[in-house]
Design an enzyme around this catalytic site. Structure first.
Site, mmCIF file in Angstrom:
data_model
loop_
_atom_site.group_PDB
_atom_site.id
_atom_site.type_symbol
_atom_site.label_atom_id
_atom_site.label_comp_id
_atom_site.label_asym_id
_atom_site.label_seq_id
_atom_site.Cartn_x
_atom_site.Cartn_y
_atom_site.Cartn_z
ATOM 1 N N HIS A 120 20.460 24.246 54.292
ATOM 2 C CA HIS A 120 20.990 25.228 53.345
ATOM 3 C C HIS A 120 22.483 25.061 53.108
ATOM 4 O O HIS A 120 22.960 25.215 51.982
ATOM 5 C CB HIS A 120 20.687 26.645 53.827
ATOM 6 C CG HIS A 120 19.232 26.958 53.848
ATOM 7 N ND1 HIS A 120 18.447 26.910 52.717
ATOM 8 C CD2 HIS A 120 18.403 27.308 54.864
ATOM 9 C CE1 HIS A 120 17.205 27.226 53.037
ATOM 10 N NE2 HIS A 120 17.152 27.471 54.333
ATOM 11 N N HIS B 161 8.577 21.472 53.319
ATOM 12 C CA HIS B 161 9.285 22.753 53.279
ATOM 13 C C HIS B 161 10.774 22.548 53.012
ATOM 14 O O HIS B 161 11.385 23.330 52.269
ATOM 15 C CB HIS B 161 9.107 23.543 54.572
ATOM 16 C CG HIS B 161 9.738 24.894 54.467
ATOM 17 N ND1 HIS B 161 9.130 25.959 53.849
ATOM 18 C CD2 HIS B 161 10.975 25.332 54.828
ATOM 19 C CE1 HIS B 161 9.939 26.992 53.842
ATOM 20 N NE2 HIS B 161 11.072 26.642 54.437
ATOM 21 N N ASP C 261 13.054 24.144 50.053
ATOM 22 C CA ASP C 261 14.363 24.782 50.219
ATOM 23 C C ASP C 261 15.407 24.196 49.274
ATOM 24 O O ASP C 261 16.229 24.928 48.707
ATOM 25 C CB ASP C 261 14.844 24.627 51.658
ATOM 26 C CG ASP C 261 14.173 25.591 52.623
ATOM 27 O OD1 ASP C 261 13.533 26.551 52.172
ATOM 28 O OD2 ASP C 261 14.286 25.366 53.852
ATOM 29 N N HIS D 102 13.084 30.768 49.073
ATOM 30 C CA HIS D 102 11.683 30.627 48.666
ATOM 31 C C HIS D 102 11.446 31.303 47.325
ATOM 32 O O HIS D 102 10.724 30.779 46.464
ATOM 33 C CB HIS D 102 10.750 31.209 49.724
ATOM 34 C CG HIS D 102 10.924 30.617 51.075
ATOM 35 N ND1 HIS D 102 10.348 31.155 52.210
ATOM 36 C CD2 HIS D 102 11.628 29.529 51.503
ATOM 37 C CE1 HIS D 102 10.677 30.428 53.253
ATOM 38 N NE2 HIS D 102 11.466 29.444 52.853
#
Length: 300
Positions: free
Chosen positions: A285, A258, A262, A77
Site C-alpha cells: 500500500h 490479492h 490492492d 477493496h
C-alpha cells in the site's frame, strides 16, 4: 468514453478488520464528476473524504484517506471493485472509521455492484493515458513500472522469502476478467505478524474467515494460545507449517492475486482510469499510493 455511477443504492455490513466493530456502508449513486467519496455518517456534519491520492494519510495494513478529522481506512477493496466496474462517481456513507472487511476480498462488493446496476451519465470520462514509460523504485526493493499500452493490464510479483508462501506472480490482461480472476482473492497475514499488529491497534476484527493466515515459522503452543486470546477466536493446535484457513486457497497464487487487487484499488486513487500496463514487483500500500500520488502530480 462517458462517466458511470450506480443505477441503485446498496448496503454492505460487517465487522471492520482493524476496529472489529460492526459497520454499515451505504453505496449511493452520485452526480457526474464528483468522483468516489466517503462520508462519515457517524460524525457531526457528516464530513466527506474524497478518495484521491493526495488524501492518503496512512498505509499500514490498508489504505487510509483523511480530510480534517474524518478518516476512512481499508478502502482498497472498495476502490478496486468500483474501478474494475467502471464506476466513476459514487458516495459511500460509513458509520465508522473504516469499511467492512467482509470475506477479505472484493467479491461481495462486485456482486452488489452488478445487482444494483450501472448507469451511464452524460459527462466525458477523464483518462490517464501513459505515453512514455514510468519507473518507480523504492529503498525496500519494490519496483513499479507503467508502460504505454492500448488498455489497462497488470502483472504483480510478490516475494516474501517464506518457505510456505513462495515467490508468485499474478497477471490480469483484461479488466473485464476482474470478477472471475481477481475479486475473490483474500487478504493474507503471517502468524508471526499478528501480535505486533494487534499491539499497533490493528486487525482486531481479523479471523480465519476474512484473511488467509500463513504459519511459516514454528512457535510454542502457548504463544499460539496467546494470539487466539488476543483475537478473541477459538484456540487452535497447529501440527505443521502451512495455511490455517478452513476454506482452502481458491488459486495456488491467491496471495499474488490479492496484491494485484490492492494495486488496482490504490491506483484508482489517481481519480480516473489508467490506460497502460502496470508491472509491479513487491508491491504494497505504501508503494502503490506513492505511485498514485506521483501520477496525480503528472496530471496537474
Amino acid at each position: 468514453m462517458i462517466q458511470h455511477t450506480l443505477q441503485q443504492p446498496f448496503t454492505l455490513d460487517g465487522k471492520g478488520l482493524h476496529t472489529g466493530i460492526h459497520i454499515i456502508a451505504e453505496f449511493l449513486p452520485a452526480l457526474e464528476s464528483t468522483g468516489i467519496r466517503f462520508c462519515r455518517s457517524d460524525m457531526p456534519g457528516q464530513p466527506i473524504v474524497e478518495a484521491i491520492a493526495s488524501n492518503v494519510a496512512a498505509t499500514e495494513r490498508g489504505t487510509v484517506v483523511k480530510r480534517g478529522d474524518a478518516v476512512v481506512s481499508t478502502i482498497e477493496h472498495t476502490m478496486a471493485a468500483l474501478s474494475a466496474h467502471g464506476i466513476d462517481n459514487c458516495l459511500i456513507k460509513v458509520n465508522a472509521p473504516e469499511v467492512p472487511i467482509l470475506d477479505g476480498s472484493a467479491a461481495i462488493i462486485c456482486q452488489k455492484i452488478k445487482e444494483a446496476g450501472i448507469k451511464e451519465q452524460h459527462a466525458e470520462r477523464k483518462v490517464m493515458k501513459i505515453t512514455k514509460p514510468q519507473r518507480f523504485t523504492f529503498p525496500n526493493g519494490s519496483e513499479i513500472d507503467i508502460i504505454p499500452n492500448d488498455k489497462f493490464c497488470i502483472a504483480s510479483t510478490i516475494d516474501f522469502g517464506s518457505p510456505i508462501l513462495s515467490k508468485q506472480t499474478a497477471i490480469l490482461e483484461n479488466l473485464e476478467d476482474f470478477d472471475t480472476e481477481i475479486a475473490s482473492a483474500r487478504t493474507f497475514v503471517f502468524v508471526r505478524e499478528i501480535e505486533p499488529l494487534i499491539h499497533h491497534n490493528l486487525i482486531k476484527g481479523g479471523d480465519l474467515d476474512n484473511a488467509i493466515v500463513i504459519y511459516d515459522q514454528p512457535m510454542p503452543q502457548e504463544n499460539i494460545d496467546k494470539l487466539t486470546n488476543l483475537l478473541g477466536i477459538e484456540k487452535i493446535h497447529i501440527d505443521s507449517l502451512g495455511y490455517l484457513n478452513r476454506r482452502p486457497l481458491t488459486w495456488d497464487n491467491e496471495p499474488a492475486r490479492h496484491k494485484l487487487l490492492d494495486i488496482i484499488g490504490d491506483l484508482a486513487l489517481v481519480g480516473c482510469p489508467i490506460i497502460g500496463k502496470v508491472i509491479a514487483y513487491k508491491p504494497g500500500h505504501n508503494v502503490n499510493t506513492q505511485v498514485a500520488k506521483a501520477l496525480l502530480e503528472l496530471q496537474q
